[in-house]
Design an enzyme around this catalytic site. Structure first.
Site, short mmCIF file in Angstrom:
data_model
loop_
_atom_site.label_atom_id
_atom_site.label_comp_id
_atom_site.label_asym_id
_atom_site.label_seq_id
_atom_site.Cartn_x
_atom_site.Cartn_y
_atom_site.Cartn_z
N PHE A 114 74.71 52.59 -17.65
CA PHE A 114 75.20 52.09 -17.27
C PHE A 114 75.89 52.75 -15.15
CE2 PHE A 114 78.68 49.15 -14.45
CZ PHE A 114 78.02 48.34 -14.59
N GLN A 115 75.11 52.67 -14.40
CA GLN A 115 75.53 52.86 -13.13
C GLN A 115 75.35 54.19 -12.77
OE1 GLN A 115 79.85 51.33 -11.72
NE2 GLN A 115 78.33 49.78 -11.23
N LYS A 164 82.60 61.52 -15.14
CA LYS A 164 83.75 60.90 -15.24
C LYS A 164 84.68 61.39 -16.41
CE LYS A 164 86.27 55.86 -16.58
NZ LYS A 164 85.51 55.14 -16.85
N MET A 486 66.89 46.98 22.13
CA MET A 486 65.96 48.65 22.03
C MET A 486 64.31 47.94 22.24
SD MET A 486 65.54 51.22 23.51
CE MET A 486 67.14 52.14 24.25
C1 LIG Z 1 69.70 51.31 11.05
C2 LIG Z 1 68.40 50.92 11.76
N1 LIG Z 1 68.37 49.76 11.61
C3 LIG Z 1 66.91 49.58 12.76
C4 LIG Z 1 66.95 50.95 13.62
C5 LIG Z 1 66.05 50.67 14.64
N2 LIG Z 1 66.63 50.04 15.80
C6 LIG Z 1 66.67 50.76 16.94
S1 LIG Z 1 67.63 50.02 18.50
C7 LIG Z 1 67.73 48.48 17.31
C8 LIG Z 1 68.09 47.62 18.29
C9 LIG Z 1 69.47 47.27 18.40
O1 LIG Z 1 70.12 45.97 18.89
P1 LIG Z 1 71.72 45.95 19.52
O2 LIG Z 1 72.42 46.68 18.01
O3 LIG Z 1 71.39 44.30 19.49
O4 LIG Z 1 71.73 46.68 20.54
P2 LIG Z 1 71.10 47.19 21.70
O5 LIG Z 1 69.30 47.62 22.07
O6 LIG Z 1 70.87 45.41 22.87
O7 LIG Z 1 71.89 47.29 23.33
C10 LIG Z 1 66.96 48.67 16.00
C11 LIG Z 1 66.46 47.82 15.14
C12 LIG Z 1 67.83 51.79 13.66
N3 LIG Z 1 67.88 52.12 14.60
N4 LIG Z 1 68.31 51.72 13.03
#
Ligand SMILES: Cc1ncc(C[n+]2csc(CCOP(=O)(O)OP(=O)(O)O)c2C)c(N)n1
Length: 580
Positions: A114-115, A164, A486
């Site tokens: 487990f785990q 553990k 982005m």
């Molecule tokens: C954990 C993770 N998942 C997906 C991405 C891909 N990704 C890069 S920027 C972005 C959008 C970020 O959106 P938000 O947090 O609203 O910030 P904004 O760009 O609008 O300032 C994504 C999905 C990432 N960098 N990290």
């Protein structure tokens, strides 16, 4: 008098002896003996996070801000696997993090107990070192070794997996802790430069004889030289030496995302950030330069764009602690292997004063674009200026990942070294809030802001509860544009404006703050900006501020993926489709 200690007690005692004062963690079955022992060691503050990913990011933030290893703890299986993103983040950005994971008892290992997960196997590519502790006798040495390896040379994450039954195993005659087998240096050393993000004594530069003279000759002869500054300058605390080099030669300074705040932002020799979202004049300068002095950076693709078209007329003097980085991405004329500060200390006596006035004129008078392409109103520049003002310019900014990260990188006026912290290499959304908790504990009494988008904030906003329970006074800013901004920008530019899965709903952040019992604010216009930010800064404890920003604003300029630094997109493009 000799005493008998359990493995868990030994773990705690050795951590304390090594100067560790805070653990970020979450309990569970396989780590119960460690949690049983913890109350006997009040010198070790335990911060109960709400998700183990946050423990790893908080340890990372603590390490980046203090220069000392950050330590996180999790149980076996899901607890350990939840650490993975945080360890990968630390690995990509060379941060000293030690993760301690519980493991199933030795007799159960290999039986799909487990785990049970093979966390060492899972994390091998994203740790600098990992070790399964197979007997209580190993614990003391393994803990010291883990902390040493995490911080020595190029820092990175280390994982200790502790079954553990080993935590429960007794070591009789444990006696006093043995003196550190290796000098870690950081807690009792005077050698740490002030503001350094890494502590300890670095080995002397490993450079062939004559190479400093050769490097100096290249620097004297260059017509269009540039200094490019990476994270290595922050890690070595080479701020003063960098400044002497720049001011003695007049060579313009470029700071990469992780090099930001290593050189005064407003210094007349500071050009700005290079790469995918770097300013046009910075990328143009790189393309025109005949010599790049690269200090503690790896020339990753976000910095270089298409390598085939990167700085084709420039020779490179590459200063790097990690010899394997030299020539990895960009061929170097001269490689100087060593801690950046040590190398600069050796190099500076060879450098004669010169000026680069003609070249600086050519670059274009250092006009820095600010707040490009934002409509008047609640712009990132206005928000960041209000934050800087409320903190007297002295705060640490921890940013998340996305458009806001680029605005924070380019528009905030950093006044002190190592005051900009972000996930550069892995680009981990959800980093800012938990990492800022670690920063706040490493810099008590100093203002710390976590700046996130509405997407990244929702990835780790559960940590508000941790801040409340532990009294960690981080100010959290959410740049709410209603999109995963982005990615939406890429969809606009390269996918014919098909906004697939990027509109993102948010809860009512003011009510959310209220539910956690902290101050919450929504800022919709410029009129209310300054007073509200000042109120939030003055409010005791954590605070949450939601900034309603323009929904479809873009980050300009942008080098299209796969493009060279000479091909920036500087404004709203005609609809483009992704290249086949
Ligand atoms: C954990 C993770 N998942 C997906 C991405 C891909 N990704 C890069 S920027 C972005 C959008 C970020 O959106 P938000 O947090 O609203 O910030 P904004 O760009 O609008 O300032 C994504 C999905 C990432 N960098 N990290």
């Amino acid at each position: 008098m000799t005493e008998s200690l359990t493995g868990a007690q030994l773990l705690c005692r050795t951590l304390i002896d090594e100067g560790v004062d805070v653990l970020f963690g979450y309990p569970g079955g396989a780590i119960m003996p460690l949690y049983h022992a913890l109350p006997e060691y009040p010198e070790l503050r335990h911060v109960l996070v709400r998700h183990e990913q946050a423990a790893a990011h908080a340890a990372d933030g603590y390490a980046r801000a203090s220069g000392r290893a950050g330590v996180c703890v999790a149980t076996s299986g899901p607890g350990a696997t939840n650490l993975v993103t945080g360890l990968a983040t630390a690995h990509m950005d060379s941060t000293p993090v030690v993760a301690i994971t519980g493991q199933v008892a030795r007799s159960m290992m290999g039986r799909d107990a487990f785990q049970e997960t093979d966390i060492i196997g899972i994390t091998q590519p994203i740790t600098k070192h990992s070790r399964l502790i197979e007997d209580v006798e190993e614990i003391e040495e393994a803990v010291r070794e883990a902390l040493y390896i995490a911080q020595e040379g190029r820092p990175g994450p280390v994982l200790l997996d502790v079954p553990k039954d080993v935590q429960n195993q007794k070591l009789s005659g444990a006696g006093e802790p043995a003196p550190s087998k290796r000098a870690r240096g950081q807690r009792d050393s005077n050698s740490t430069p002030p503001g350094s993000s890494r502590a300890g004594t670095a080995p002397l530069p490993r450079c062939p004889a004559g190479s400093f003279e050769e490097a100096a000759a290249l620097i004297h002869a260059a017509q269009r030289p540039l200094i490019m500054v990476g994270h290595g300058v922050v890690l070595s605390g080479a701020y003063a030496e960098l400044r002497v080099l720049a001011e003695r030669t007049g060579i313009p300074v470029i700071t990469t995302l992780l090099g930001i705040s290593a050189f005064p932002e407003a210094h007349p020799l500071h050009l700005g950030m290079p790469g995918m979202h770097g300013e046009v004049h910075v990328n143009r300068a790189i393309q025109q330069s005949d010599l790049i002095i690269g200090l503690g950076l790896r020339f990753d693709d976000r910095v270089t764009g298409n390598l085939a078209g990167f700085a084709r007329g420039a020779k490179l003097i590459h200063v790097e602690l990690d010899a394997s980085e030299i020539g990895k991405n960009v061929p170097a004329a001269i490689g100087l292997v060593g801690d950046v500060r040590d190398v600069l200390c050796r190099l500076l006596p060879e450098i004669a004063p010169r000026s680069c006035d003609a070249w600086r004129q050519e670059i274009g008078g250092f006009t820095r674009l600010r707040d490009e392409n934002f409509q008047a109103g609640l712009s990132p520049q206005a928000i960041l200026d209000a934050i800087a003002e409320s903190a007297g310019g002295q705060c640490t900014i921890v940013s998340d990942v996305g458009q806001h990260q680029m605005w924070v990188a380019k528009l905030f006026r950093y006044q002190r070294p190592n005051s900009h912290i972000t996930s550069g290499g892995l680009g981990t959304m959800g980093f800012a809030v938990p990492a800022a908790m670690g920063v706040a504990l490493a810099r008590p009494g100093e203002p710390v802001w976590a700046i996130s988008g509405d997407g990244g904030f929702q990835m780790n906003m559960q940590e508000i509860a941790t801040m409340v329970q532990e009294g960690i006074p981080v100010k959290m800013a959410v740049f709410n544009n209603g999109y995963l901004g982005m990615v939406r920008q890429w969809q606009q530019f390269f996918h014919g404006r098909r906004y697939s899965a990027t509109p993102i709903w948010s809860p009512d952040y003011v009510k959310l703050a209220e539910a956690y019992g902290i101050a919450g604010y929504r800022i919709e216009s410029l009129d209310e900006l300054q007073d509200t930010v000042a109120d939030a800064s003055a409010a005791p404890g954590p605070a949450l501020l939601e900034f309603m920003i323009e929904q479809e604003a873009n980050v300009f300029p942008m080098i299209p993926p796969g493009g060279s630094l000479s091909e920036p997109i500087e404004g709203e493009p005609a609809i483009r489709m992704v290249p086949a």
